[in-house]
Design an enzyme around this catalytic site. Structure first.
Site, PDB file in Angstrom:
ATOM      1  N   CYS A 119       0.627  42.784 -42.004  1.00  0.00           N
ATOM      2  CA  CYS A 119       0.062  43.962 -42.663  1.00  0.00           C
ATOM      3  C   CYS A 119      -1.014  44.672 -41.838  1.00  0.00           C
ATOM      4  O   CYS A 119      -1.017  45.894 -41.728  1.00  0.00           O
ATOM      5  CB  CYS A 119      -0.490  43.600 -44.042  1.00  0.00           C
ATOM      6  SG  CYS A 119      -1.895  42.488 -44.021  1.00  0.00           S
ATOM      7  N   HIS A 172      -5.235  41.223 -47.527  1.00  0.00           N
ATOM      8  CA  HIS A 172      -4.056  42.075 -47.370  1.00  0.00           C
ATOM      9  C   HIS A 172      -4.475  43.547 -47.366  1.00  0.00           C
ATOM     10  O   HIS A 172      -5.462  43.929 -48.002  1.00  0.00           O
ATOM     11  CB  HIS A 172      -3.066  41.820 -48.512  1.00  0.00           C
ATOM     12  CG  HIS A 172      -1.727  42.439 -48.306  1.00  0.00           C
ATOM     13  ND1 HIS A 172      -0.929  42.184 -47.216  1.00  0.00           N
ATOM     14  CD2 HIS A 172      -1.033  43.343 -49.066  1.00  0.00           C
ATOM     15  CE1 HIS A 172       0.192  42.868 -47.326  1.00  0.00           C
ATOM     16  NE2 HIS A 172       0.143  43.589 -48.430  1.00  0.00           N
ATOM     17  N   HIS A 188       3.118  48.972 -46.807  1.00  0.00           N
ATOM     18  CA  HIS A 188       2.481  47.759 -46.303  1.00  0.00           C
ATOM     19  C   HIS A 188       3.543  46.776 -45.844  1.00  0.00           C
ATOM     20  O   HIS A 188       4.744  46.959 -46.101  1.00  0.00           O
ATOM     21  CB  HIS A 188       1.621  47.112 -47.401  1.00  0.00           C
ATOM     22  CG  HIS A 188       2.397  46.623 -48.586  1.00  0.00           C
ATOM     23  ND1 HIS A 188       2.295  45.346 -49.089  1.00  0.00           N
ATOM     24  CD2 HIS A 188       3.318  47.247 -49.379  1.00  0.00           C
ATOM     25  CE1 HIS A 188       3.083  45.210 -50.136  1.00  0.00           C
ATOM     26  NE2 HIS A 188       3.717  46.342 -50.339  1.00  0.00           N
TER      27      HIS A 188
END
Length: 217
Positions: A119, A172, A188
């Protein structure tokens, strides 16, 4: 029979290890897997990149002033083009397009190619392609830019999540692609589905949402 089973298991694991080493050739390995809830290290090199980015804030503000002046000049030349010549917005669009080039790419720990990516590397590439340097990890990326309310999110903003069990730190990151009356979508690198566009209204993302940061004003 038991001995035979363990021999086969050993050979299988050994082969996977070789393939993993081959796959990771020419890749920069992140300290931990992104998007899996594992807390990553925030080491000296990442802290240095955050500090370096923050030092450039004054240059970014100056850059925006130049853009504003350009808009005023263009508005005098052709008033119909002014809505299409806002350089910061154009830059955000370019960042999003760069990220979308990776849609369908598998998620891979430490990955930095179209064979596999994580990510924070996706954000790194999207911004770097547009001449903007970002730190390598999502945790470090979350420490730069200006915090934005969810309702004011714009395409091009970074959106962060705390996916570890205790929801203690950022693990994340994604890139906002759309905000229609508070309905936010983002691109993402999902650890289970690879690079995709997701909806913040999905229960998992609502539950793990942490904050939104604006890098490009």
């Amino acid at each position: 029979m038991k001995h035979y089973f363990f021999t086969i298991l050993f050979l299988f694991l050994f082969q996977n290890s070789i393939e993993a080493q081959s796959f990771n050739k020419n890749m920069t390995i992140a300290s931990v897997s992104e998007g899996t809830g594992i807390i990553e290290k925030y080491d000296a090199s990442e802290k240095a990149l955050v500090k370096k980015f923050k030092k450039k804030e004054s240059e970014v503000k100056k850059y925006k002033l130049i853009s504003d002046k350009l808009q005023k000049r263009l508005s005098l030349e052709d008033a119909t083009t002014i809505s299409n010549t806002n350089f910061p917005n154009f830059q955000k669009a370019e960042v999003i397009e760069a990220a979308k080039e990776y849609i369908g790419t598998p998620y891979h720990y430490g990955g930095m190619t179209k064979k596999g990516i994580d990510c924070s590397a996706l954000m790194l590439f999207a911004y770097t392609k547009n001449d903007m340097e970002l730190p390598r990890t999502s945790r470090a990326q979350s420490k730069i830019g200006r915090k934005i309310k969810k309702s004011n999110a714009e395409p091009g903003d970074l959106i962060f999540f705390k996916t570890n069990r205790r929801r203690s730190v950022i693990t994340h990151v994604g890139l906002v692609t759309e905000n229609q009356d508070g309905h936010i979508k983002f691109i993402h690198a999902s650890s289970s589905k690879g690079v995709i566009e997701s909806d913040l209204e999905e229960s998992y993302y609502q539950r793990t949402f942490a904050k939104i940061k604006r890098i490009i004003e």
